[in-house]
Scaffold this motif. Structure first.
Motif, short mmCIF file in Angstrom:
data_model
loop_
_atom_site.label_atom_id
_atom_site.label_comp_id
_atom_site.label_asym_id
_atom_site.label_seq_id
_atom_site.Cartn_x
_atom_site.Cartn_y
_atom_site.Cartn_z
N ASP A 135 0.49 -1.28 0.41
CA ASP A 135 0.18 -0.34 0.28
C ASP A 135 0.56 1.20 -0.01
O ASP A 135 0.24 2.76 -0.82
CB ASP A 135 -0.82 -0.04 0.76
N GLY A 136 2.37 1.06 0.58
CA GLY A 136 2.89 2.21 0.21
C GLY A 136 4.59 1.48 0.93
O GLY A 136 4.91 0.72 1.64
N ILE A 137 5.68 3.10 0.79
CA ILE A 137 7.06 2.67 0.60
C ILE A 137 7.90 3.73 1.12
O ILE A 137 6.51 5.41 0.81
CB ILE A 137 7.75 2.73 -0.92
N GLU A 138 7.69 4.28 2.32
CA GLU A 138 8.47 4.78 3.18
C GLU A 138 9.75 4.83 2.45
O GLU A 138 10.14 4.29 3.63
CB GLU A 138 7.97 5.28 4.03
N LEU A 139 10.94 6.23 3.41
CA LEU A 139 11.69 6.07 2.84
C LEU A 139 12.20 6.21 4.67
O LEU A 139 12.26 6.70 5.23
CB LEU A 139 12.28 7.12 2.21
#
Length: 140
Positions: A135-139
């Motif tokens: 659902d999402g990619i966070e750094l």
């Protein structure tokens, strides 16, 4: 099952004709005037060609930028490949209410991972959602 537009299918055929490499998916990114191809694992060298000649030929025929992402068998490796050329040290997949990939990227590579106007991380998010239901990619 990924449903591709007629334009995306046409672009995949053109890519394969020009490079003799197999692409599994593509994103037509009109906002950034480029096309992102998901290349079958192990075929990246063929897709790029000697000195980049194959990908340059595709760019010339399309008259737009082309970004290549190498497919991977695991969600973590897939996300790392999608964020290239940024150096990704580790990817952790968290499955709570949403499935989120936390990518550990060197601080100096955050710009490369995000891309101008967010274009790289946006493409990575679309591909990760399509192929691994992330659902999402966070750094980090």
């Amino acid at each position: 099952m990924i449903r591709l537009s007629d334009e995306a299918r046409r672009l995949l055929a053109l890519f394969e004709e020009e490079t003799d490499a197999t692409a599994r998916d593509c994103i037509v990114d009109d906002d950034h005037d480029r096309v992102v191809f998901l290349v079958t694992a192990g075929e990246m060298g063929q897709a790029i060609g000697a000195g980049g000649e194959n990908v340059k030929r595709v760019e010339k025929r399309l008259d737009r930028e082309v970004k290549l992402v190498e497919d991977a068998p695991t969600p973590a490796d897939f996300v790392a490949n999608a964020l290239a050329p940024a150096a990704v040290y580790n990817v952790t997949i968290s499955e709570n209410d949403d499935t989120v990939a936390y990518a550990e990227v060197a601080q100096e590579d955050h710009g490369a991972a995000i891309g101008a106007g967010g274009k790289n991380i946006d493409a990575a998010r679309v591909l990760a959602d399509r192929h691994f239901d992330i659902d999402g990619i966070e750094l980090t």
